[in-house]
Scaffold this motif. Structure first.
Motif, PDB file in Angstrom:
ATOM      1  N   ASP A   1      27.688   1.985  42.537  1.00 29.68           N
ATOM      2  CA  ASP A   1      27.298   0.886  43.183  1.00 29.68           C
ATOM      3  C   ASP A   1      25.856   0.516  42.755  1.00 29.68           C
ATOM      4  O   ASP A   1      25.607  -0.500  42.449  1.00 29.68           O
ATOM      5  CB  ASP A   1      27.196   1.035  44.705  1.00 29.68           C
ATOM      6  CG  ASP A   1      28.707   1.029  45.052  1.00 29.68           C
ATOM      7  OD1 ASP A   1      29.916   0.579  44.690  1.00 29.68           O
ATOM      8  OD2 ASP A   1      29.129   1.462  46.335  1.00 29.68           O
ATOM      9  N   THR A   2      25.104   1.688  42.777  1.00 31.08           N
ATOM     10  CA  THR A   2      23.600   1.344  42.493  1.00 31.08           C
ATOM     11  C   THR A   2      23.480   0.761  41.079  1.00 31.08           C
ATOM     12  O   THR A   2      22.766   0.028  40.582  1.00 31.08           O
ATOM     13  CB  THR A   2      23.009   2.733  42.661  1.00 31.08           C
ATOM     14  OG1 THR A   2      22.770   3.034  44.079  1.00 31.08           O
ATOM     15  CG2 THR A   2      21.392   2.415  42.128  1.00 31.08           C
ATOM     16  N   GLN A   3      24.548   1.384  40.295  1.00 26.00           N
ATOM     17  CA  GLN A   3      24.299   1.350  38.783  1.00 26.00           C
ATOM     18  C   GLN A   3      24.808  -0.179  38.624  1.00 26.00           C
ATOM     19  O   GLN A   3      24.122  -1.091  37.841  1.00 26.00           O
ATOM     20  CB  GLN A   3      25.244   2.130  38.131  1.00 26.00           C
ATOM     21  CG  GLN A   3      25.274   2.330  36.562  1.00 26.00           C
ATOM     22  CD  GLN A   3      26.179   3.544  35.950  1.00 26.00           C
ATOM     23  OE1 GLN A   3      27.156   3.660  36.111  1.00 26.00           O
ATOM     24  NE2 GLN A   3      25.281   4.188  35.220  1.00 26.00           N
ATOM     25  N   ARG A   4      25.950  -0.591  39.319  1.00 24.66           N
ATOM     26  CA  ARG A   4      26.314  -1.939  39.056  1.00 24.66           C
ATOM     27  C   ARG A   4      25.384  -3.049  39.835  1.00 24.66           C
ATOM     28  O   ARG A   4      25.130  -4.078  38.989  1.00 24.66           O
ATOM     29  CB  ARG A   4      27.685  -2.281  39.730  1.00 24.66           C
ATOM     30  CG  ARG A   4      28.902  -1.788  39.115  1.00 24.66           C
ATOM     31  CD  ARG A   4      30.229  -2.279  39.746  1.00 24.66           C
ATOM     32  NE  ARG A   4      30.293  -1.444  41.271  1.00 24.66           N
ATOM     33  CZ  ARG A   4      31.142  -0.429  41.472  1.00 24.66           C
ATOM     34  NH1 ARG A   4      31.540   0.176  40.475  1.00 24.66           N
ATOM     35  NH2 ARG A   4      30.956   0.202  42.442  1.00 24.66           N
ATOM     36  N   THR A   5      24.698  -2.816  40.747  1.00 24.80           N
ATOM     37  CA  THR A   5      23.785  -3.701  41.326  1.00 24.80           C
ATOM     38  C   THR A   5      22.449  -3.926  40.291  1.00 24.80           C
ATOM     39  O   THR A   5      22.011  -4.877  39.924  1.00 24.80           O
ATOM     40  CB  THR A   5      22.968  -3.004  42.506  1.00 24.80           C
ATOM     41  OG1 THR A   5      24.042  -2.880  43.681  1.00 24.80           O
ATOM     42  CG2 THR A   5      21.983  -3.856  43.217  1.00 24.80           C
TER      43      THR A   5
ATOM     44  N   ARG B   1      16.842   6.438  35.479  1.00 27.03           N
ATOM     45  CA  ARG B   1      17.922   7.537  35.543  1.00 27.03           C
ATOM     46  C   ARG B   1      19.387   6.866  35.259  1.00 27.03           C
ATOM     47  O   ARG B   1      20.259   7.849  34.843  1.00 27.03           O
ATOM     48  CB  ARG B   1      17.827   8.046  37.038  1.00 27.03           C
ATOM     49  CG  ARG B   1      18.695   9.118  37.175  1.00 27.03           C
ATOM     50  CD  ARG B   1      18.238   9.883  38.523  1.00 27.03           C
ATOM     51  NE  ARG B   1      18.126   9.142  39.641  1.00 27.03           N
ATOM     52  CZ  ARG B   1      17.034   8.744  40.326  1.00 27.03           C
ATOM     53  NH1 ARG B   1      15.676   9.449  40.083  1.00 27.03           N
ATOM     54  NH2 ARG B   1      17.159   8.218  41.397  1.00 27.03           N
ATOM     55  N   HIS B   2      19.626   5.882  35.426  1.00 22.85           N
ATOM     56  CA  HIS B   2      21.063   5.216  35.222  1.00 22.85           C
ATOM     57  C   HIS B   2      21.138   4.574  33.771  1.00 22.85           C
ATOM     58  O   HIS B   2      22.248   4.557  33.150  1.00 22.85           O
ATOM     59  CB  HIS B   2      21.313   4.095  36.354  1.00 22.85           C
ATOM     60  CG  HIS B   2      21.437   4.637  37.700  1.00 22.85           C
ATOM     61  ND1 HIS B   2      22.720   5.038  38.286  1.00 22.85           N
ATOM     62  CD2 HIS B   2      20.828   4.749  38.766  1.00 22.85           C
ATOM     63  CE1 HIS B   2      22.794   5.564  39.203  1.00 22.85           C
ATOM     64  NE2 HIS B   2      21.587   5.536  39.767  1.00 22.85           N
TER      65      HIS B   2
ATOM     66  N   GLU C   1      17.797  -1.643  26.386  1.00 23.13           N
ATOM     67  CA  GLU C   1      19.146  -2.102  25.883  1.00 23.13           C
ATOM     68  C   GLU C   1      20.382  -1.762  26.738  1.00 23.13           C
ATOM     69  O   GLU C   1      21.276  -2.492  26.879  1.00 23.13           O
ATOM     70  CB  GLU C   1      19.220  -1.647  24.481  1.00 23.13           C
ATOM     71  CG  GLU C   1      18.297  -2.249  23.360  1.00 23.13           C
ATOM     72  CD  GLU C   1      16.945  -1.263  23.435  1.00 23.13           C
ATOM     73  OE1 GLU C   1      16.632  -0.460  24.150  1.00 23.13           O
ATOM     74  OE2 GLU C   1      16.193  -1.447  22.278  1.00 23.13           O
ATOM     75  N   ASP C   2      20.239  -0.520  27.166  1.00 25.41           N
ATOM     76  CA  ASP C   2      21.204   0.162  28.106  1.00 25.41           C
ATOM     77  C   ASP C   2      21.872  -0.812  29.183  1.00 25.41           C
ATOM     78  O   ASP C   2      22.865  -0.818  29.686  1.00 25.41           O
ATOM     79  CB  ASP C   2      21.123   1.580  28.531  1.00 25.41           C
ATOM     80  CG  ASP C   2      20.990   2.365  27.190  1.00 25.41           C
ATOM     81  OD1 ASP C   2      21.785   2.023  26.398  1.00 25.41           O
ATOM     82  OD2 ASP C   2      20.512   3.464  27.298  1.00 25.41           O
ATOM     83  N   LEU C   3      20.557  -1.433  29.751  1.00 25.84           N
ATOM     84  CA  LEU C   3      20.928  -2.434  31.048  1.00 25.84           C
ATOM     85  C   LEU C   3      21.712  -3.645  30.566  1.00 25.84           C
ATOM     86  O   LEU C   3      22.523  -3.923  31.417  1.00 25.84           O
ATOM     87  CB  LEU C   3      19.816  -3.039  31.385  1.00 25.84           C
ATOM     88  CG  LEU C   3      18.428  -2.039  32.295  1.00 25.84           C
ATOM     89  CD1 LEU C   3      17.164  -2.787  31.971  1.00 25.84           C
ATOM     90  CD2 LEU C   3      19.094  -1.893  33.666  1.00 25.84           C
ATOM     91  N   VAL C   4      21.984  -3.919  29.393  1.00 23.78           N
ATOM     92  CA  VAL C   4      23.030  -4.929  29.077  1.00 23.78           C
ATOM     93  C   VAL C   4      24.102  -4.097  28.423  1.00 23.78           C
ATOM     94  O   VAL C   4      25.416  -4.695  28.842  1.00 23.78           O
ATOM     95  CB  VAL C   4      22.428  -5.932  28.047  1.00 23.78           C
ATOM     96  CG1 VAL C   4      23.383  -6.921  27.336  1.00 23.78           C
ATOM     97  CG2 VAL C   4      21.143  -6.533  28.604  1.00 23.78           C
TER      98      VAL C   4
END
Length: 207
Positions: free
Chosen positions: A15-19, A54-55, A60-63
């Motif tokens: 859930d945190t990762q998706r947010t 951490r996530h 770039e990984d955010l996208v």
């Protein structure tokens, strides 16, 4: 009970990762990728920058981060092994696309795709994702022959690469159409153009 706690922790993490990712894609779209900092994303998501890293170890990984490869691999592994390889892969890609674009994630996926296309740093990194997806497909169809016969392994890798090229063409067209076309149907059309008629059918649930 330990298993339940572990499941709850995994759910909270997801859930945190998706947010975080949803806020990142929104901000990148509104302000521009280069103009948006990880600090901005952390504040929008209500977490610390350390939690973001951490996530998502890189900006770039955010996208680019997704778990679509796992979904594709599961669909491919579930398809009848007797089917021709291209049809097996194509059917899995069409079904996966129908699942991914059939709900609330549709606009998020479009926004993410626009960022990948328009941001040079993301376009370059996207090649790594394509290679990872190819490896996931190869692993999904692996059997004793692919493990022991280099020619069979090469055939599978070549087929996976060709299928991903057709997928890429369909995805780019979907972005150009701003999502007005149905992605499963575009994938089916791309496979027909590349491999011939009746290679794969559009998902029956596609609108």
């Amino acid at each position: 009970m330990p298993d339940q706690r572990s499941t709850l922790r995994a759910q909270r993490r997801a859930d945190t990762q998706r947010t975080i990712q949803a806020q990142a894609v929104r901000l990148f779209g509104e302000r521009g990728y280069d103009a948006t900092t990880v600090q901005d994303v952390a504040e929008a998501a209500g977490v610390s920058p350390m939690t973001v890293y951490r996530h998502f170890p890189t900006k770039e990984d955010l996208v680019l981060f997704d778990q679509h490869g796992q979904l594709f691999a599961e669909r491919i592994a579930a398809a009848p092994a007797a089917q021709p390889l291209v049809r097996r892969i194509g059917g899995a890609l069409v079904e996966s696309a129908a699942t991914l674009t059939g709900g609330s994630q549709r606009e998020f996926l479009l926004a993410r795709l626009r960022l990948m296309i328009s941001t040079p740093a993301l376009r370059a990194k996207h090649l790594d994702n394509q290679y990872a997806l190819q490896q996931a497909i190869v692993a999904a169809v692996r059997d004793d022959a692919t493990d022991t016969d280099p020619d069979v392994a090469f055939h599978v890798q070549a087929a996976a690469s060709a299928c991903l090229a057709a997928l890429h063409t369909a995805v780019m067209r979907w972005a150009e159409d701003d999502g007005r076309s149905e992605l499963p149907e575009l994938i089916a059309k791309a496979f027909t153009a590349a491999f011939g008629d009746d290679t794969v059918n559009a998902h029956p649930g596609a609108r």
